[in-house]
Design an enzyme around this catalytic site. Sequence first.
Site, short mmCIF file in Angstrom:
data_model
loop_
_atom_site.label_atom_id
_atom_site.label_comp_id
_atom_site.label_asym_id
_atom_site.label_seq_id
_atom_site.Cartn_x
_atom_site.Cartn_y
_atom_site.Cartn_z
CD GLN A 72 1.77 -15.54 -31.87
OE1 GLN A 72 2.03 -16.14 -30.83
NE2 GLN A 72 2.33 -14.38 -32.17
CE1 TYR A 101 12.43 -9.02 -38.37
CE2 TYR A 101 10.96 -7.13 -38.36
CZ TYR A 101 12.23 -7.66 -38.27
OH TYR A 101 13.31 -6.82 -38.06
CD GLU A 122 9.80 -15.06 -41.92
OE1 GLU A 122 10.86 -15.52 -41.43
OE2 GLU A 122 9.05 -14.29 -41.29
CG ASP A 177 4.73 -10.76 -34.88
OD1 ASP A 177 5.38 -10.54 -33.83
OD2 ASP A 177 3.90 -11.67 -34.98
CB CYS A 204 6.40 -12.18 -28.03
SG CYS A 204 8.08 -12.36 -28.67
#
Length: 246
Positions: A72, A101, A122, A177, A204
């Site tokens: 981020q 994620y 991941e 995420d 997002c």
Amino acid sequence: LDLIGVKELHITSGDSKTALIKGRAAEGLSERLFDAGVSGTAFENRESVGKDYVTLDLNGLKYSITPWSFFQSNWALNTKMVDEVINRLMPLDGKRVLDLYAGAGNFSIPVSVLAKEVVAVEENNDAVEDGRRNIMLNNIKNCVFINMPVEDTLRQGKSNRASKILNSAPFDVIILDPPRPGLTSDCVKDLMSAGCGKIVYVSCNPATLARDIKKMSEKYELEALRMIDFFPNTYHVEAVAFLKQR
């Protein structure tokens, strides 16, 4: 700086600065960047010169990241978002958490300080390497990274090691995420089949978040929703949804 042939130049700043150069780097560009205060330069082919990662403060923990991993950009608000997630999940003592994620451990690393165990999943190799470095930097013993697609993990993994880790005990909390497209229909089905008591969905893209929450509404109800303006003066917004099993 001579930027002929350079498509993009990304600067990441923490305890030091690194530069990611996309495109054909002009001769001597790395040296010029070093003179300007950059500690390392990285390229699309995964080669690097100098130090290829920076270290940031993540709520009192060391969080290292290379230019090839996602993180981020609004770090001040990111740390507040992490705090919000942890505070709403408390108490975490004795809990087993699955972070999907996971990136380099933005949630996994701070959650592991309070939880019994965290399994971070991941697909990106670079992010997993960063995450494993973060475990060592913080001397964390109860967090493990699995390098595979989330879809494979929800189907209990493709390797014996992954399957053993995932099936050793039920998960109490799932944090996810995903990228902007959100979850596939199969992922949603597998999440609901997992029977986890709480899910934290970070997104997002509020549109795909709303779509996926609607799909999960048969088994999960929306307990709370937080909208965080990571990107002021744009139409983008970060959303965090807290779901609990019906």
